[in-house]
Design an enzyme around this catalytic site. Structure first.
Site, PDB file in Angstrom:
ATOM      1  N   GLY A 122       2.608   2.109  -2.387  1.00 26.54           N
ATOM      2  CA  GLY A 122       2.756   2.585  -4.076  1.00 26.54           C
ATOM      3  C   GLY A 122       4.123   2.320  -4.717  1.00 26.54           C
ATOM      4  O   GLY A 122       4.448   3.022  -5.685  1.00 26.54           O
ATOM      5  N   SER A 123       4.591   1.110  -4.437  1.00 26.96           N
ATOM      6  CA  SER A 123       5.804   0.819  -5.367  1.00 26.96           C
ATOM      7  C   SER A 123       5.472   0.583  -6.442  1.00 26.96           C
ATOM      8  O   SER A 123       6.276   0.851  -7.377  1.00 26.96           O
ATOM      9  CB  SER A 123       6.209  -0.468  -4.649  1.00 26.96           C
ATOM     10  OG  SER A 123       5.541  -1.764  -4.838  1.00 26.96           O
ATOM     11  N   SER A 124       4.238  -0.151  -6.846  1.00 28.79           N
ATOM     12  CA  SER A 124       4.029  -0.202  -8.194  1.00 28.79           C
ATOM     13  C   SER A 124       4.004   1.282  -9.110  1.00 28.79           C
ATOM     14  O   SER A 124       4.425   1.240 -10.354  1.00 28.79           O
ATOM     15  CB  SER A 124       2.685  -1.291  -8.650  1.00 28.79           C
ATOM     16  OG  SER A 124       1.740  -0.399  -8.114  1.00 28.79           O
ATOM     17  N   ALA A 125       3.453   2.136  -8.423  1.00 26.81           N
ATOM     18  CA  ALA A 125       3.208   3.225  -9.266  1.00 26.81           C
ATOM     19  C   ALA A 125       4.736   3.997  -9.619  1.00 26.81           C
ATOM     20  O   ALA A 125       4.985   4.559 -10.517  1.00 26.81           O
ATOM     21  CB  ALA A 125       2.358   4.267  -8.411  1.00 26.81           C
ATOM     22  N   GLY A 130       0.815  -1.078   0.014  1.00 23.02           N
ATOM     23  CA  GLY A 130      -0.031   0.002   0.004  1.00 23.02           C
ATOM     24  C   GLY A 130       0.821   1.259   0.002  1.00 23.02           C
ATOM     25  O   GLY A 130       0.263   2.219   0.357  1.00 23.02           O
ATOM     26  N   ASP A 153      -1.867   7.548  -6.613  1.00 17.71           N
ATOM     27  CA  ASP A 153      -0.193   6.879  -6.587  1.00 17.71           C
ATOM     28  C   ASP A 153       0.552   7.547  -7.462  1.00 17.71           C
ATOM     29  O   ASP A 153       1.571   7.901  -7.466  1.00 17.71           O
ATOM     30  CB  ASP A 153      -0.129   5.462  -6.434  1.00 17.71           C
ATOM     31  CG  ASP A 153      -1.028   4.585  -5.398  1.00 17.71           C
ATOM     32  OD1 ASP A 153      -1.690   5.360  -4.893  1.00 17.71           O
ATOM     33  OD2 ASP A 153      -0.577   3.342  -5.121  1.00 17.71           O
TER      34      ASP A 153
HETATM   35  O1  PMV Z   1      -3.345  -0.088  -1.021  1.00 18.11           O
HETATM   36  P1  PMV Z   1      -3.279   1.520  -2.029  1.00 18.11           P
HETATM   37  O2  PMV Z   1      -2.067   2.228  -1.596  1.00 18.11           O
HETATM   38  O3  PMV Z   1      -2.966   0.627  -3.433  1.00 18.11           O
HETATM   39  O4  PMV Z   1      -4.612   2.246  -1.970  1.00 18.11           O
HETATM   40  C1  PMV Z   1      -5.549   1.845  -2.457  1.00 18.11           C
HETATM   41  C2  PMV Z   1      -6.253   3.100  -2.146  1.00 18.11           C
HETATM   42  C3  PMV Z   1      -7.880   2.811  -2.707  1.00 18.11           C
HETATM   43  O5  PMV Z   1      -8.734   4.188  -2.542  1.00 18.11           O
HETATM   44  C4  PMV Z   1      -8.635   1.601  -2.026  1.00 18.11           C
HETATM   45  C5  PMV Z   1      -8.086   2.349  -4.192  1.00 18.11           C
HETATM   46  C6  PMV Z   1      -7.556   3.612  -5.166  1.00 18.11           C
HETATM   47  O6  PMV Z   1      -7.086   3.302  -6.210  1.00 18.11           O
HETATM   48  O7  PMV Z   1      -7.473   4.511  -4.664  1.00 18.11           O
END
Ligand code: PMV
Length: 289
Positions: A77-80, A75, A123
């Site tokens: 944002g490593s892929s971004a 969560g 992201d």
């Molecule tokens: O887990 P992350 O950092 O990819 O965050 C997802 C955030 C969501 O609002 C649930 C989805 C999104 O694409 O914004």
């Protein structure tokens, strides 16, 4: 050969609600992904669909080497960050002439394709531009940067963003009278928080409210709750899930002198702690080594 790096991110406010056009506030953080791209004659498919997507989008062939400080699938944002840094390195190595804005837009399209349509531009925007970004529907605005002291707790419980997004969508469909007001309340928290970005004590209170609302959406997890409570007990101004939830990470906002106390409290719950702060640069060129 060209080496570029891009930062990871945390959601400060509004995850999940942002999927429904509500505001989301995210901040670029210090850990980075470093990507080196080199022209090659022979085509070489990367193992990552994000990297393949970057070469396909740019219409060139090359080799890539990645060195990441960001734990993947947590969560942050490593892929971004990989996508933004790879596109930028290709852009440089092959003199494609794309702007930072172009790179952010292309990275979003690639993420959307790989994640089968389930991605907000949060992201990729934050990783490309750095700082604090407010995302609402299709629009994005940079908010004034703040020196917020954060401790991220990685629960090391694996989670899937697309599954969590789907879970919220199902809950919204079956219980709109409950879920819609929760999403409205998250919007209210995010809009209020914008006015207190320079006041960590107040901001922490809003983070706590946002956490409770995410829990009500069903994206909590016992280990994340433990970490959030441990951080608050150790004196954090506020703490919440960051990102999709169900596992992954939480984030605590602290006064600088107690950063390490909060980090130790998180580690004592068998989690990994990352002490960090804002990145204001976004994607940047590194010296070739
Ligand atoms: O887990 P992350 O950092 O990819 O965050 C997802 C955030 C969501 O609002 C649930 C989805 C999104 O694409 O914004």
């Amino acid at each position: 050969m060209a080496t570029w790096s891009a930062p990871g991110k945390v959601f400060l406010f509004g995850e999940h609600a942002v999927v429904y056009g509500k505001p989301g506030i995210a901040m670029a953080i210090k850990p980075r992904v470093f990507v080196t791209v080199r022209k090659t004659r022979r085509p070489q498919r990367a193992k990552s669909p994000y990297i393949d997507g970057c070469f396909d989008a740019m219409g060139v062939i090359g080799s890539v080497y990645i060195n990441s400080q960001i734990p993947s699938s947590s969560g942050l944002g490593s892929s971004a960050a990989v996508t933004v840094a790879t596109l930028s390195a290709i852009n440089d190595e092959f003199s494609v002439g794309k702007s930072r804005e172009d790179i952010a837009n292309m990275a979003f399209e690639i993420e959307k394709t790989v994640q089968k349509g389930r991605a907000s531009p949060t992201d990729t925007t934050v990783s490309a531009f750095g700082g604090i970004v407010l995302i609402t529907g299709g629009s994005r605005r940079r908010l004034p940067p703040q020196s917020l002291h954060l401790v991220i707790g990685d629960s090391m419980v694996s989670h899937s963003t697309s599954k969590m997004v789907e879970q919220v969508a199902d809950l919204k469909k079956s219980n709109p009278k409950i879920v819609d007001p929760i999403l409205d309340a998250i919007e209210g928290v995010s809009l209020a928080a914008i006015h207190h970005l320079s006041n960590p004590k107040e901001l922490g209170r809003y983070m706590n409210m946002n956490h409770a609302l995410l829990d009500a959406l069903g994206v909590g997890n016992p280990q994340l709750s433990r970490l959030v409570l441990a951080a608050r007990s150790a004196g954090a101004f506020g703490a919440k899930i960051t990102g999709a939830g169900g596992g992954g990470c939480m984030v605590a906002l602290c006064a600088k002198p107690i950063l390490h106390r909060v980090a130790h409290a998180i580690q004592a719950c068998d989690a990994r702690a990352i002490v960090t702060g804002i990145d204001t640069e976004g994607v940047r060129k590194e010296k070739n080594v």
